[in-house]
Write a protein that holds these residues in place. Structure first.
Motif, short mmCIF file in Angstrom:
data_model
loop_
_atom_site.label_atom_id
_atom_site.label_comp_id
_atom_site.label_asym_id
_atom_site.label_seq_id
_atom_site.Cartn_x
_atom_site.Cartn_y
_atom_site.Cartn_z
N LEU A 1 0.86 -1.19 0.00
CA LEU A 1 0.00 0.00 0.00
C LEU A 1 0.89 1.23 0.00
O LEU A 1 1.81 1.32 0.82
CB LEU A 1 -0.87 0.03 1.26
N SER A 2 0.62 2.18 -0.91
CA SER A 2 1.45 3.38 -0.83
C SER A 2 0.60 4.54 -0.38
O SER A 2 -0.59 4.64 -0.67
CB SER A 2 2.18 3.66 -2.14
N GLY A 3 1.24 5.42 0.39
CA GLY A 3 0.55 6.57 0.95
C GLY A 3 1.24 6.98 2.23
O GLY A 3 2.30 6.49 2.55
N ARG A 4 0.60 7.86 2.98
CA ARG A 4 1.14 8.31 4.24
C ARG A 4 0.65 7.38 5.34
O ARG A 4 -0.52 7.00 5.35
CB ARG A 4 0.60 9.72 4.51
N GLN B 1 -7.16 5.71 -2.57
CA GLN B 1 -8.55 5.20 -2.48
C GLN B 1 -9.12 5.35 -1.08
O GLN B 1 -10.15 4.76 -0.77
CB GLN B 1 -8.61 3.71 -2.86
N GLY B 2 -8.46 6.13 -0.23
CA GLY B 2 -8.97 6.31 1.14
C GLY B 2 -8.14 5.53 2.14
O GLY B 2 -7.21 4.80 1.76
N PRO B 3 -8.47 5.63 3.43
CA PRO B 3 -7.69 4.96 4.46
C PRO B 3 -7.81 3.43 4.39
O PRO B 3 -8.92 2.92 4.21
CB PRO B 3 -8.28 5.47 5.78
N LYS B 4 -6.66 2.75 4.47
CA LYS B 4 -6.68 1.28 4.48
C LYS B 4 -5.89 0.78 5.67
O LYS B 4 -4.80 1.30 5.97
CB LYS B 4 -6.07 0.72 3.19
N LEU B 5 -6.43 -0.25 6.32
CA LEU B 5 -5.77 -0.83 7.49
C LEU B 5 -4.62 -1.72 7.05
O LEU B 5 -4.80 -2.57 6.17
CB LEU B 5 -6.80 -1.69 8.25
N VAL C 1 -4.63 13.52 9.32
CA VAL C 1 -5.93 12.94 9.65
C VAL C 1 -6.91 14.10 9.81
O VAL C 1 -7.10 14.65 10.89
CB VAL C 1 -5.86 12.05 10.93
N THR C 2 -7.49 14.50 8.69
CA THR C 2 -8.46 15.59 8.70
C THR C 2 -9.75 15.08 9.35
O THR C 2 -9.93 13.85 9.50
CB THR C 2 -8.78 16.00 7.25
N PRO C 3 -10.67 15.97 9.72
CA PRO C 3 -11.93 15.48 10.30
C PRO C 3 -12.62 14.46 9.39
O PRO C 3 -13.20 13.48 9.87
CB PRO C 3 -12.76 16.76 10.46
N GLU C 4 -12.53 14.66 8.09
CA GLU C 4 -13.17 13.72 7.15
C GLU C 4 -12.49 12.35 7.20
O GLU C 4 -13.17 11.31 7.27
CB GLU C 4 -13.08 14.32 5.74
N ILE C 5 -11.18 12.34 7.20
CA ILE C 5 -10.46 11.06 7.26
C ILE C 5 -10.69 10.38 8.61
O ILE C 5 -10.86 9.16 8.70
CB ILE C 5 -8.95 11.27 6.97
N HIS C 6 -10.72 11.19 9.66
CA HIS C 6 -11.02 10.66 11.00
C HIS C 6 -12.35 9.91 10.98
O HIS C 6 -12.46 8.77 11.46
CB HIS C 6 -11.06 11.86 11.96
#
Ligand code: AMP
Ligand code: GLY
Length: 425
Positions: free
Chosen positions: A187-190, A276-280, A236-241
């Motif tokens: 997975l790539s991202g922050r 594609q959004g947050p992934k665990l 981690v913006t309010p939306e991502i939270h």
């Protein structure tokens, strides 16, 4: 209340400091503790792997609550054994601790409950695993299924590296933890850490943080337990939270309940913020170390009622308050860590360092001998600071570090660089 805290790291020093501030506390013990924890608690040399010994200690000292810091006692079922003896303990049961103790368990749960994560397969033999990575190509991630002290993950940039990791794991490189292997999509991202407090049914968010796992500046060198952290992270913006709570944390808590193994304790999600959004990418079933240190600095509420509410299934109407100011911690480690390092080297200047505004020092691997603090582990000190901005917290922490005289120690100089860059713009 009489409380027993289990553990000996910087995480437990931060927990001891926070528990000691609770008006509900009568007396705090810590097993086994360290030189810093000894200022907040009476340290006792219990063999925490022997649950009968812990139970006997709790009975003798009328312990009302046991707080378990690290994952190993949780995976060994200490909370189950204490509960069976009528002693309240904060943390997940042995079966619920599989969220950290078995990567395959967590991946299967994600699949069943539609929790976003990388594609994966589980393997119990090298041949099938090798065929799979050759078909998938690189980059790809090879993970030992079980607990491997944070070292069981190989992010392979080439198929050759993945093949070598598979061979090493099935040859026993991580002992029984590698008898099964999970191979996962890269997975790539922050990468961020997200913490939630759970009572088996309800989860309330704690805070986000960012850890720095590589040993050297610019994220170079081998992985460690964590060289520094800060909270909250601006990424981690309010939306991502809200997405992390709705798509990852809450379905996990519901899924565990549905499986008949409700999760109580701290759920620590390792999350990649992908396109594609947050992934665990992993769960831990405890506070992160060093993330806990910054969470404790930021927590305004008393932590003891939170532990009790989580243990008693009473989080539904619970509310935690936080200081809005960010907090940051820099780990000072013994030279050579995460490889071989010396113990017993002398550390001076800690009192001068804590005089700086907003600074708090939590000990990780220290002992006190004849009034002198000596290094006694790989990660040794957590120099923490709060500030109005991450940039200010960082300046304060490094100013404190510059007052510490420990020629045998080192630290990263770039903790929170991503947030500091973000604050400039
Ligand atoms: P862990 O030991 O489980 O904390 O994992 C070590 C590191 O491996 C994590 O901090 C991530 O940076 C990385 N990692 C784990 N899984 C993935 C994945 N699926 N994709 C990319 N990186 C990963
Ligand atoms: N900071 C990483 C961990 O606690 O696993």
């Amino acid at each position: 209340m009489n409380i027993l805290l289990i553990g000996s790291g910087g995480r437990e020093h931060a927990l001891a400091w926070k528990i000691a501030a609770s008006p509900l506390l009568t007396k705090l013990w810590c097993a086994p503790g360290n030189a810093g924890i000894a200022r907040e608690a009476e340290c006792v040399a219990l063999d925490v792997a022997d649950h009968a010994v812990v139970i006997e200690f709790c009975r003798r000292n009328s312990i009302d609550l046991v707080v378990v810091g690290p994952e190993i006692p949780l995976a060994a079922g200490i909370v189950d054994d204490l509960a069976a003896a009528g002693i309240k303990a904060f943390g997940p049961s042995r079966l619920a601790a599989q969220l950290e103790g078995s990567k395959g368990f967590t991946k299967d749960l994600c699949r069943e409950f539609d929790i976003p994560t990388g594609a994966y397969r589980r393997f119990d033999n090298a041949d099938d695993a090798l065929a799979y990575v050759r078909a998938q190509g690189a980059p790809i991630v090879v993970k030992a299924d079980g607990l491997a002290a944070g070292k069981g993950v190989v992010v392979a940039k080439t198929v050759g590296e993945a093949e070598a990791a598979i061979a090493m794991m099935f040859e026993g490189g991580f002992g029984a933890a590698g008898a099964e292997v999970v191979i996962e999509e890269f997975l790539s991202g922050r990468e961020i850490s997200f913490f939630a407090l759970c009572d088996g049914e309800t989860a309330i968010p704690l805070a986000s943080a960012q850890d720095h796992k590589r040993v050297f500046d610019h994220d170079e060198g081998p992985n460690t337990g964590g060289m520094g952290a800060y909270s909250p992270t601006p990424f981690v913006t309010p939306e991502i939270h809200d997405q992390i709570m709705a798509r990852i944390i809450l379905p996990t808590v519901a899924g565990m309940k549905q499986r008949g193994i409700p999760f109580r304790g701290v759920l620590y999600a390792g999350v990649m913020l992908t396109e594609q959004g947050p992934k665990l990418f992993e769960y831990n079933v405890r506070f992160g170390d060093p993330e806990c240190q910054v969470l404790m600095l930021r927590m305004m509420s008393d932590i003891v009622p939170a532990f009790l509410a989580a243990s008693d299934g009473q989080l539904k109407n619970f509310d935690l308050r936080w200081f809005p100011e960010p907090a940051l911690t820099v780990v000072m480690a013994a030279k050579g860590y995460p490889g071989d390092y010396k113990k017993g080297t002398r550390i001076e200047g800690l009192d001068e360092a804590t005089q700086i505004e907003g600074v708090e020092i939590f000990h990780a691997g220290t002992v006190e001998k004849d009034g002198v603090i000596l290094a006694n582990g790989g990660r040794v000190l957590n120099v923490c600071a709060s500030g109005r901005t991450v940039t200010e917290a960082k300046q304060r922490a490094y100013e404190a570090i510059d007052r510490i005289r420990w020629p045998d120690g080192f630290c990263r100089r770039d903790i929170a660089w991503q947030a500091v860059e973000a604050e400039k713009s």
